[in-house]
Design a protein around this motif. Structure first.
Motif, PDB file in Angstrom:
ATOM      1  N   ALA A   1       0.920  -1.095   0.006  1.00  0.00           N
ATOM      2  CA  ALA A   1       0.147  -0.090   0.113  1.00  0.00           C
ATOM      3  C   ALA A   1       1.131   1.152   0.004  1.00  0.00           C
ATOM      4  O   ALA A   1       0.569   2.243  -0.567  1.00  0.00           O
ATOM      5  CB  ALA A   1      -1.171  -0.160   1.376  1.00  0.00           C
ATOM      6  N   VAL A   2       1.887   1.204   0.705  1.00  0.00           N
ATOM      7  CA  VAL A   2       2.928   2.429   0.663  1.00  0.00           C
ATOM      8  C   VAL A   2       3.390   2.447  -0.652  1.00  0.00           C
ATOM      9  O   VAL A   2       3.507   3.662  -1.045  1.00  0.00           O
ATOM     10  CB  VAL A   2       4.177   2.118   1.690  1.00  0.00           C
ATOM     11  CG1 VAL A   2       5.030   3.154   1.704  1.00  0.00           C
ATOM     12  CG2 VAL A   2       3.425   2.014   3.174  1.00  0.00           C
ATOM     13  N   LEU A   3       3.753   1.460  -1.233  1.00  0.00           N
ATOM     14  CA  LEU A   3       4.426   1.614  -2.533  1.00  0.00           C
ATOM     15  C   LEU A   3       3.331   2.022  -3.570  1.00  0.00           C
ATOM     16  O   LEU A   3       3.574   3.170  -4.505  1.00  0.00           O
ATOM     17  CB  LEU A   3       4.777   0.390  -3.288  1.00  0.00           C
ATOM     18  CG  LEU A   3       5.435   0.423  -4.454  1.00  0.00           C
ATOM     19  CD1 LEU A   3       6.557   1.194  -4.793  1.00  0.00           C
ATOM     20  CD2 LEU A   3       5.411  -1.279  -5.005  1.00  0.00           C
ATOM     21  N   CYS A   4       2.293   1.895  -3.520  1.00  0.00           N
ATOM     22  CA  CYS A   4       1.111   2.372  -4.177  1.00  0.00           C
ATOM     23  C   CYS A   4       0.761   3.699  -4.089  1.00  0.00           C
ATOM     24  O   CYS A   4       0.424   4.607  -5.060  1.00  0.00           O
ATOM     25  CB  CYS A   4      -0.286   1.492  -4.176  1.00  0.00           C
ATOM     26  SG  CYS A   4      -0.081  -0.162  -4.853  1.00  0.00           S
ATOM     27  N   VAL A   5       0.612   4.134  -2.762  1.00  0.00           N
ATOM     28  CA  VAL A   5       0.538   5.740  -2.402  1.00  0.00           C
ATOM     29  C   VAL A   5       1.843   6.349  -3.018  1.00  0.00           C
ATOM     30  O   VAL A   5       1.520   7.559  -3.455  1.00  0.00           O
ATOM     31  CB  VAL A   5       0.107   5.834  -0.781  1.00  0.00           C
ATOM     32  CG1 VAL A   5       0.245   7.299  -0.611  1.00  0.00           C
ATOM     33  CG2 VAL A   5      -0.900   5.078  -0.391  1.00  0.00           C
ATOM     34  N   TRP A   6       3.038   5.856  -2.580  1.00  0.00           N
ATOM     35  CA  TRP A   6       4.206   6.638  -3.163  1.00  0.00           C
ATOM     36  C   TRP A   6       4.148   6.763  -4.817  1.00  0.00           C
ATOM     37  O   TRP A   6       4.437   7.807  -5.094  1.00  0.00           O
ATOM     38  CB  TRP A   6       5.329   5.923  -2.889  1.00  0.00           C
ATOM     39  CG  TRP A   6       6.817   6.478  -2.677  1.00  0.00           C
ATOM     40  CD1 TRP A   6       7.043   7.750  -3.367  1.00  0.00           C
ATOM     41  CD2 TRP A   6       7.659   6.226  -1.633  1.00  0.00           C
ATOM     42  NE1 TRP A   6       8.166   7.988  -2.861  1.00  0.00           N
ATOM     43  CE2 TRP A   6       8.648   7.405  -1.963  1.00  0.00           C
ATOM     44  CE3 TRP A   6       7.816   5.571  -0.648  1.00  0.00           C
ATOM     45  CZ2 TRP A   6       9.903   7.290  -1.211  1.00  0.00           C
ATOM     46  CZ3 TRP A   6       8.972   5.717   0.199  1.00  0.00           C
ATOM     47  CH2 TRP A   6       9.899   6.700  -0.250  1.00  0.00           C
ATOM     48  N   LEU A   7       3.691   5.600  -5.466  1.00  0.00           N
ATOM     49  CA  LEU A   7       3.466   5.865  -6.978  1.00  0.00           C
ATOM     50  C   LEU A   7       2.496   6.923  -7.406  1.00  0.00           C
ATOM     51  O   LEU A   7       2.669   7.594  -8.338  1.00  0.00           O
ATOM     52  CB  LEU A   7       3.325   4.556  -7.484  1.00  0.00           C
ATOM     53  CG  LEU A   7       4.339   3.368  -7.556  1.00  0.00           C
ATOM     54  CD1 LEU A   7       3.930   2.077  -7.929  1.00  0.00           C
ATOM     55  CD2 LEU A   7       5.414   3.978  -8.467  1.00  0.00           C
ATOM     56  N   VAL A   8       1.370   7.044  -6.608  1.00  0.00           N
ATOM     57  CA  VAL A   8       0.481   8.085  -6.809  1.00  0.00           C
ATOM     58  C   VAL A   8       1.030   9.369  -6.824  1.00  0.00           C
ATOM     59  O   VAL A   8       0.908  10.373  -7.465  1.00  0.00           O
ATOM     60  CB  VAL A   8      -0.768   7.878  -5.950  1.00  0.00           C
ATOM     61  CG1 VAL A   8      -1.672   9.226  -6.077  1.00  0.00           C
ATOM     62  CG2 VAL A   8      -1.563   6.868  -6.445  1.00  0.00           C
ATOM     63  N   THR A   9       1.840   9.617  -5.760  1.00  0.00           N
ATOM     64  CA  THR A   9       2.411  10.681  -5.429  1.00  0.00           C
ATOM     65  C   THR A   9       3.464  11.208  -6.336  1.00  0.00           C
ATOM     66  O   THR A   9       3.612  12.459  -6.901  1.00  0.00           O
ATOM     67  CB  THR A   9       2.953  10.705  -3.705  1.00  0.00           C
ATOM     68  OG1 THR A   9       2.466  10.518  -2.923  1.00  0.00           O
ATOM     69  CG2 THR A   9       3.951  12.057  -3.652  1.00  0.00           C
ATOM     70  N   ALA A  10       4.248  10.051  -6.822  1.00  0.00           N
ATOM     71  CA  ALA A  10       5.155  10.457  -7.825  1.00  0.00           C
ATOM     72  C   ALA A  10       4.626  10.618  -9.133  1.00  0.00           C
ATOM     73  O   ALA A  10       5.069  11.765  -9.795  1.00  0.00           O
ATOM     74  CB  ALA A  10       6.000   9.076  -7.901  1.00  0.00           C
ATOM     75  N   SER A  11       3.526  10.193  -9.300  1.00  0.00           N
ATOM     76  CA  SER A  11       2.658  10.639 -10.587  1.00  0.00           C
ATOM     77  C   SER A  11       2.183  12.076 -10.656  1.00  0.00           C
ATOM     78  O   SER A  11       2.272  12.884 -11.486  1.00  0.00           O
ATOM     79  CB  SER A  11       1.502   9.585 -10.788  1.00  0.00           C
ATOM     80  OG  SER A  11       2.192   8.244 -10.841  1.00  0.00           O
ATOM     81  N   LEU A  12       1.666  12.372  -9.458  1.00  0.00           N
ATOM     82  CA  LEU A  12       1.315  13.783  -9.395  1.00  0.00           C
ATOM     83  C   LEU A  12       2.450  15.035  -9.542  1.00  0.00           C
ATOM     84  O   LEU A  12       2.603  15.910  -9.944  1.00  0.00           O
ATOM     85  CB  LEU A  12       0.462  13.987  -7.882  1.00  0.00           C
ATOM     86  CG  LEU A  12      -0.776  13.591  -7.920  1.00  0.00           C
ATOM     87  CD1 LEU A  12      -1.235  13.280  -6.551  1.00  0.00           C
ATOM     88  CD2 LEU A  12      -1.860  14.249  -8.699  1.00  0.00           C
ATOM     89  N   GLY A  13       3.617  14.314  -8.780  1.00  0.00           N
ATOM     90  CA  GLY A  13       4.906  15.081  -8.715  1.00  0.00           C
ATOM     91  C   GLY A  13       5.233  15.167 -10.303  1.00  0.00           C
ATOM     92  O   GLY A  13       5.718  16.387 -10.698  1.00  0.00           O
ATOM     93  N   GLY A  14       5.131  13.996 -11.079  1.00  0.00           N
ATOM     94  CA  GLY A  14       5.539  13.927 -12.539  1.00  0.00           C
ATOM     95  C   GLY A  14       4.788  14.991 -13.191  1.00  0.00           C
ATOM     96  O   GLY A  14       5.241  15.808 -14.111  1.00  0.00           O
ATOM     97  N   TYR A  15       3.535  15.003 -12.845  1.00  0.00           N
ATOM     98  CA  TYR A  15       2.582  16.106 -13.824  1.00  0.00           C
ATOM     99  C   TYR A  15       3.126  17.414 -13.385  1.00  0.00           C
ATOM    100  O   TYR A  15       3.231  18.176 -14.380  1.00  0.00           O
ATOM    101  CB  TYR A  15       1.176  15.875 -13.153  1.00  0.00           C
ATOM    102  CG  TYR A  15       0.277  17.027 -13.720  1.00  0.00           C
ATOM    103  CD1 TYR A  15      -0.205  16.966 -15.226  1.00  0.00           C
ATOM    104  CD2 TYR A  15      -0.313  17.840 -13.102  1.00  0.00           C
ATOM    105  CE1 TYR A  15      -0.800  18.037 -15.426  1.00  0.00           C
ATOM    106  CE2 TYR A  15      -0.983  18.917 -13.215  1.00  0.00           C
ATOM    107  CZ  TYR A  15      -1.392  19.002 -14.596  1.00  0.00           C
ATOM    108  OH  TYR A  15      -2.134  20.020 -15.205  1.00  0.00           O
ATOM    109  N   LEU A  16       3.233  17.810 -12.129  1.00  0.00           N
ATOM    110  CA  LEU A  16       3.815  19.371 -11.843  1.00  0.00           C
ATOM    111  C   LEU A  16       5.204  19.484 -12.285  1.00  0.00           C
ATOM    112  O   LEU A  16       5.243  20.705 -12.760  1.00  0.00           O
ATOM    113  CB  LEU A  16       3.862  19.457 -10.299  1.00  0.00           C
ATOM    114  CG  LEU A  16       2.561  19.352  -9.494  1.00  0.00           C
ATOM    115  CD1 LEU A  16       2.813  19.396  -8.036  1.00  0.00           C
ATOM    116  CD2 LEU A  16       1.879  20.529  -9.961  1.00  0.00           C
TER     117      LEU A  16
END
Length: 140
Positions: A8-23
Motif C-alpha cells: 500500500a505504501v508503494l502504491c501511495v508513493w507511486l500516486v504521489t510520484a505521478s502527481l509530482g511528475g505532472y507538476l
C-alpha cells in the motif's frame, strides 16, 4: 497485514510520484529549466531537481525493501522521504504568493501549477510519509 501495508505504501508513493511528475511536466513545459534569474523564478533548479532525485531514490529504496526484505532499505527510504518532504515544504512556501522582493515573477513557470494538483500532491505526500514511518517503526 504487514505485507499488504508495505505494498500500500508503494502504491501511495507511486500516486504521489505521478502527481509530482505532472507538476514537473507543467514546470518544464513553461520554461522552468531556463528560468534562473531571481525575481523570475522562486524555485531554484537545485531545489526542484534535488526534490525529484531524492524522491526517486527513496522510492527505489522502498522497492528494494519490498523485494529483498532488507530492513536497512526501509530505514533509508524513511530518512530520504523526510528530506524530500523538507524540500517539498521549501518549494511550497516559495510557491505561495507573497509581497517580498522576488514576488514580481508573473512569468515564472511555477505560476502555472494548478492548485488542485499541488494540493493533491501534498496530501498524497503527507500520507506517504506517515505510512512509511508507521511501517518502519513497526506500528502498521
Amino acid at each position: 497485514m504487514g505485507e499488504r501495508m508495505r505494498v500500500a505504501v508503494l502504491c501511495v508513493w507511486l500516486v504521489t510520484a505521478s502527481l509530482g511528475g505532472y507538476l514537473a511536466t507543467v514546470w518544464i513545459r513553461h520554461g522552468g529549466l531556463q528560468q534562473r534569474t531571481p525575481g523570475v523564478t522562486r524555485l531554484p533548479l537545485w531545489l526542484v531537481l534535488g526534490h525529484i532525485a531524492l524522491a526517486v531514490a527513496g522510492l527505489l529504496s522502498w522497492t528494494a525493501y519490498l523485494v529483498g526484505n532488507a530492513r536497512g532499505s526501509a530505514w533509508a527510504a524513511c530518512a530520504v522521504i523526510l528530506i524530500v518532504a523538507a524540500f517539498g515544504f521549501m518549494m511550497l512556501f516559495r510557491w505561495l504568493p507573497s509581497r517580498g522582493r522576488h514576488s514580481q515573477g508573473h512569468a515564472a513557470a511555477e505560476r502555472n501549477f494548478p492548485l488542485t494538483a499541488v494540493v493533491a500532491h501534498g496530501m498524497s505526500a503527507a500520507v506517504t510519509v506517515l505510512l512509511v514511518a508507521l511501517v518502519v517503526l513497526g506500528r502498521a
